[in-house]
Design an enzyme around this catalytic site. Structure first.
Site, PDB file in Angstrom:
ATOM      1  N   HIS A 150       0.841  -1.190   0.000  1.00  0.00           N
ATOM      2  CA  HIS A 150       0.000   0.000   0.000  1.00  0.00           C
ATOM      3  C   HIS A 150       0.878   1.244   0.000  1.00  0.00           C
ATOM      4  CE1 HIS A 150      -2.518   2.979   2.485  1.00  0.00           C
ATOM      5  NE2 HIS A 150      -3.015   2.971   1.256  1.00  0.00           N
ATOM      6  N   HIS A 194       1.476  12.163  -0.956  1.00  0.00           N
ATOM      7  CA  HIS A 194       0.636  11.584   0.098  1.00  0.00           C
ATOM      8  C   HIS A 194       0.284  12.680   1.105  1.00  0.00           C
ATOM      9  CE1 HIS A 194      -0.893   9.191   3.290  1.00  0.00           C
ATOM     10  NE2 HIS A 194      -0.142   8.135   3.137  1.00  0.00           N
TER      11      HIS A 194
END
Length: 452
Positions: A150, A194
């Site tokens: 992930h 992110h």
């Protein structure tokens, strides 16, 4: 209040905490314990008291009929068996049926495949592993359980936004066979961020995919899957240049049918011999008619709840919404088994991997474990999951426990090949079991996490 939020975001940038940018449905309760302000400083304390699932939104494709495409797969090999496929194409109400002949090849242990090489087959038992196991060579791509890293690119030392400890080449060496990541359109290019490029930017998609491509070149018997999270919902044409310039286009698999169900996928040996060993999925906005090598994820795969915030990990379909059990049975599926902590302040959502629980979350067995969820899903759907999505794959009740789970799902013996020798990211330990206290000191721009 706007000034307070600005300083809050600047403070987050200093530590590069992930801030959720997607529209979500969430029930998260935060309590502001105290707020004091002076002309020089402001202290804000936030406690997470409860949280439920974060649900991303986006458009989903559905097909009332399948589209059959011309198969463009060439193999130079000694034929050991013949696979005959009948392709039916419907164009403007006219049905055209074509029969194509394909080869299913037994791999040998000495062959090295290149675009110009001539492969030879062995009449004996196969000795060349595919994706690490000889048993996988004659299995369909859709009949193998693979571990997914992930947010694979987000590897940064002492950064709570990190999701992995090792860079992508090490991930692949250790046995990761799907990599996923958030991609953002930023400064006229696609960057891996992110969740905002102002908070954590790990560089361009092209640079990342170049590393993946280089590894594929060096490992000719491996099939790798790339899952692109199109965070800004931009047109997929923005992703073609990175895929082409990185060289991944040379390995990109183009399916013969839209959408592909579980019975349509080729075997690993077919993909390896065709040298089409990179399967690229995109979660939103994919258009396979225009860009056939970027596959629409949710018409061909479903997922369990996204970014779980509790350890129950149900094996229910969350995305795409509204599909029937019969439809779900025709698609591959991925289980999201990355336990998160979520903090919200002034409508800013922060998702942080719960690294304190990794020895349980990534474990082979026990409540909240990857092993338990995988077994529950196998029992519920009468087949193992195709992809096991995890944070910090190297951590668990022992190094490589996530691969032990995958091996059990695949009915093979785990080869024990994990994990890399050096890590690029430490794992800041956070836990939501008793609540998390976030202390922000604006004047000093310092953030610290304390356990209650």
């Amino acid at each position: 209040m706007r000034a307070t939020r600005k300083w809050f975001l600047l403070a987050l940038q200093a530590l590069a905490l992930p801030v959720s940018a997607k529209s979500t449905t969430s029930k998260v309760t935060t309590t502001v314990l105290s707020t004091t302000s002076t002309s020089s400083a402001s202290d804000i304390l936030v406690v997470v008291t409860s949280a439920s699932e974060v649900v991303p939104t986006g458009s989903y494709l559905s097909y009332t009929t399948t589209i059959t495409l011309a198969r463009n797969e060439s193999r130079s090999t000694t034929e050991t068996s013949t696979l005959t496929a009948t392709n039916t194409t419907i164009t403007n109400g006219t049905t055209t049926t074509a029969t194509t002949t394909d080869t299913a090849v037994q791999l040998s242990g000495t062959r090295v495949l290149t675009s110009s090489s001539t492969a030879t087959s062995s009449a004996g038992a196969n000795s060349q592993p595919c994706n690490g196991y000889t048993e996988f060579c004659e299995r369909k791509y859709s009949n193998i359980t693979m571990v997914t890293a992930h947010n694979s690119p987000f590897v940064k030392k002492n950064n709570v936004a990190s999701n992995q400890a090792y860079p992508v080449r090490t991930q692949l060496e250790d046995g990761i066979r799907m990599v996923s990541f958030e991609a953002h359109y930023y400064e006229d290019d696609i960057y891996l961020c992110h969740t905002s490029c102002e908070l954590l930017n790990m560089g361009t998609l092209e640079a990342y995919l170049t590393n993946v491509t280089d590894w594929l070149k060096e490992n000719p018997y491996e099939v790798v899957t790339v899952l692109i999270v199109n965070s800004d919902y931009v047109d997929p044409s923005n992703f073609t240049a990175p895929i082409q310039n990185s060289g991944l286009i040379d390995y990109a698999y183009e399916p013969w049918k839209i959408p592909m169900n579980v019975s349509d996928w080729p075997t690993l040996s077919e993909m390896i011999l065709a040298e089409k060993r990179a399967v690229v999925f995109m979660d939103y906005q994919a258009n396979q008619s225009a860009i056939p090598y970027i596959l629409d994820e949710f018409s061909q795969m479903w997922e369990t709840p996204f970014s779980p915030l509790n350890a129950s990990f149900p094996c229910t379909v969350q995305r795409p919404p509204g599909i029937t059990a019969a439809e779900a049975e025709e698609r591959m599926y991925m289980i999201n088994h990355n336990l998160d902590i979520e903090v919200i302040f002034e409508e800013v959502e922060i998702l942080i991997p719960d690294t304190a629980q990794l020895n349980t979350t990534n474990a082979v067995s026990g409540y909240g474990s990857l092993g338990l969820m995988a077994n529950n899903c196998r029992a519920k759907w009468d087949r193992p999951p195709n992809f096991l999505l995890v944070d910090y794959y190297n951590d668990g009740n022992f190094p490589g426990s996530v691969f032990e789970v995958a091996a059990a799902m695949n009915n093979v013996t785990y080869n024990g090949k994990c994990c890399g020798t050096t890590s690029d990211a430490s794992q800041p330990v956070l836990s939501a079991s008793l609540g998390v206290l976030l202390v922000v000191t604006w004047a000093g721009m310092a953030l610290t996490w304390e356990m209650l």
